[in-house]
Design an enzyme around this catalytic site. Structure first.
Site, PDB file in Angstrom:
ATOM      1  N   LYS A 122       0.855  -1.184   0.000  1.00 47.08           N
ATOM      2  CA  LYS A 122       0.000   0.000   0.000  1.00 47.08           C
ATOM      3  C   LYS A 122       0.892   1.235   0.000  1.00 47.08           C
ATOM      4  O   LYS A 122       1.997   1.221   0.547  1.00 47.08           O
ATOM      5  CB  LYS A 122      -0.912   0.017   1.227  1.00 47.08           C
ATOM      6  CG  LYS A 122      -1.968   1.133   1.212  1.00 47.08           C
ATOM      7  CD  LYS A 122      -2.958   1.008   0.065  1.00 47.08           C
ATOM      8  CE  LYS A 122      -3.947  -0.105   0.265  1.00 47.08           C
ATOM      9  NZ  LYS A 122      -5.089  -0.026  -0.702  1.00 47.08           N
ATOM     10  N   ASP A 162      -6.517   4.195  -5.323  1.00 48.66           N
ATOM     11  CA  ASP A 162      -7.091   4.044  -3.989  1.00 48.66           C
ATOM     12  C   ASP A 162      -7.866   5.336  -3.698  1.00 48.66           C
ATOM     13  O   ASP A 162      -8.339   5.999  -4.631  1.00 48.66           O
ATOM     14  CB  ASP A 162      -5.984   3.772  -2.963  1.00 48.66           C
ATOM     15  CG  ASP A 162      -6.507   3.128  -1.687  1.00 48.66           C
ATOM     16  OD1 ASP A 162      -6.734   1.909  -1.696  1.00 48.66           O
ATOM     17  OD2 ASP A 162      -6.709   3.842  -0.701  1.00 48.66           O
TER      18      ASP A 162
END
Length: 430
Positions: A122, A162
């Site tokens: 991430k 995202d």
């Protein structure tokens, strides 16, 4: 406009309640319990409780008014025992290192649940894109890629969209990486525009997965989709597409919300019209009347609640007021552990995030496969492959929960973490 000024305009954490909690600590505790239930030794937990690699970068960006703003960015790679790592990049003023670490672990769990040949990763940049021009966002996106270019790539770590990032930002990142490497590498990043090697079905993949998880779980509870009244919290890409798909399939969407609050109508909302009204950041309530605070919105009467906003939205302060009988987590980490227990005691079923919202990484995997093959699928093929994998995974998790007499979240962690423990064992790491 400076980053600090932009953050003030956004009202940092507007969607986050005062009952905030450390999602990394909670994630680590759940992983430890899952590994204990599966019988793995302490060394396995020690390797899986933190990412194997974390990079913090400082990104100088010349803003439109000529001054240089320095932004902080992160990239966490949780575990690469199975294959390259994979995970999104978010632009948000509330990004923290612990959050990015926890999200990378969740990505590993999703990949494990769906048998994808990845570990989790991430990334995030502390910024307020709503106070930045497109040219400023482009310079930030390119600067981030330059800063992390040594640890990412199609066989190392594959970024994706995202929170507050999209196909345009992925295109800029792809272009910057190609310039650095001096060759085209479409497999470096997913969520790209179709013309640059993106996959059909990627934009709505997460939402479609959420809807399939909702449908399958509801049917196991004896409920049909057409009979359900649904609240959707969050109206960005995921939330708006969940509302749209549910509306098209005959469910009644009785409420939607964004960072400004929510709107509710027990007879249903005109979802297509609301989608037309929203801006690129998922904001629609500034154009509406009768807006209610988020805390009140979450407790409105419904059959299903779909939190599709940020972390820690359902907490011990409001879990006893939730009126839904089913919660399907479209967002990452919307329910605190304390709330989980309260909901369980009240008989409310929670489909966890690492299962429900994994449609995005699954179709990102499809995109990567298509890039590597140079052969592209129709949207129907993509959606059918996704649905098949979602149906199988939902029933696997729910069956595991029944077999071990645990909550679906614990079952998901047990199923998702096992492949990494086994891969590390085979490699001789533990």
């Amino acid at each position: 406009m400076s980053q600090e000024q932009g953050n003030k305009r956004l009202i940092v954490g507007a969607n986050k309640p005062a009952h905030d909690t450390n999602i990394l600590t909670n994630t680590q505790a759940t992983i430890r319990e899952a590994l204990d239930r599966l019988g793995y030794e302490e060394a396995v937990y020690e390797l899986l409780k933190e990412p194997i690699r974390v990079m913090t970068v400082r990104i100088p960006v010349r803003m439109d008014d000529g001054h240089v703003e320095v932004f902080t960015g992160y990239r966490a790679q949780h575990n690469d025992a199975i294959g390259p790592t994979k995970g999104g990049v978010r632009f948000h003023p509330d990004v923290t290192l612990d959050e990015v670490k926890a999200l990378s672990i969740w990505m590993s769990l999703k990949c494990g649940i769906f048998n994808l040949p990845y570990g989790g990763a991430k990334g995030g940049i502390v910024c307020d894109p709503r106070s930045m021009s497109l040219s400023e966002q482009e310079r930030l996106a390119r600067g981030y890629v330059r800063a992390i270019s040594q640890i990412v790539g199609p066989a190392k770590d594959i970024p994706a969209p995202d929170v507050y990032t999209n196909s345009q930002i992925m295109a800029w990142m792809y272009d910057e990486y190609s310039r650095i490497r001096e060759f085209d590498s479409p497999g470096f990043i997913t969520g790209k525009p179709l013309v640059l090697g993106g996959s059909r079905g990627r934009e709505s993949a997460t939402a479609l997965g959420v809807v399939v998880a909702l449908r399958e779980t509801a049917e196991r509870m004896g409920k049909k989709l057409s009979e359900l009244r649904v609240l959707v919290q969050g109206f960005g890409n995921v939330g708006s597409n969940v509302a749209r798909i549910l509306h098209e399939l005959g469910a009644t969407v009785v409420g939607i919300s964004d960072a400004g609050g929510g709107v509710y109508n027990e007879n249903g909302l005109p979802i297509p019209e609301l989608i037309e009204e929203k801006d690129s950041f998922g904001m629609v309530t500034p154009r509406l009347s009768g807006v209610i605070p988020t805390e009140e919105f979450l407790t409105k009467p419904c059959d299903v609640l779909v939190p599709a906003a940020l972390e820690n939205q359902i907490h011990e302060g409001n879990a006893d007021k939730i009126q839904a009988s089913l919660i399907v987590e479209a967002a990452n980490g919307p329910t605190t552990p304390e709330a989980d227990q309260i909901l369980h005691e009240r008989g409310i079923v929670v489909v966890p995030d690492v299962l429900a919202n994994a449609g995005g990484v699954t179709v990102s995997y499809f995109e990567w496969v298509q890039n590597n093959q140079g052969f592209y699928w129709t949207e129907e093929e993509v959606n059918q492959r996704l649905e098949n994998m979602m149906v199988q995974s939902v029933h696997n998790i729910l069956d595991t929960a029944e077999r071990y007499d645990v909550l679906p979240r614990m079952a998901a962690y047990m199923v998702g973490i096992r492949p990494f423990a086994e891969a590390m064992r085979w490699r001789g790491w533990v």
